[in-house]
Write a protein that holds these residues in place. Sequence first.
Motif: not given
Length: 99
Positions: A44, A70, A74
């Motif tokens: 991340r 993801t 982020v």
Amino acid sequence: MNKRNKEAVEKLFHAILTLETVEECERFFDDAFTMQELESIAQRFDVACRLDKGGSYVEINKDTGASTATICRVSKCLNYGSGGYRIAIDRIKKEKNGD
């Protein structure tokens, strides 16, 4: 987050702040997290750094293996979150530039 969990999280943050070297961080995180947890957190942060440099979702997905979900999460955190990614990224840039 309930009070007990909040206190435990704050204790963890204070413990992390006592670490002085990369080696100490490696040792602590090796003890505190599973390899999968550590790899997820590292991924991340890598995604955040790549987004900061203007990387596209497709490039980042290909290079890191992070899902688009993801990457999107982020990105939202980087742009609209608490500012944690921004603080770390900016300090790393400053350190790299010798400021």
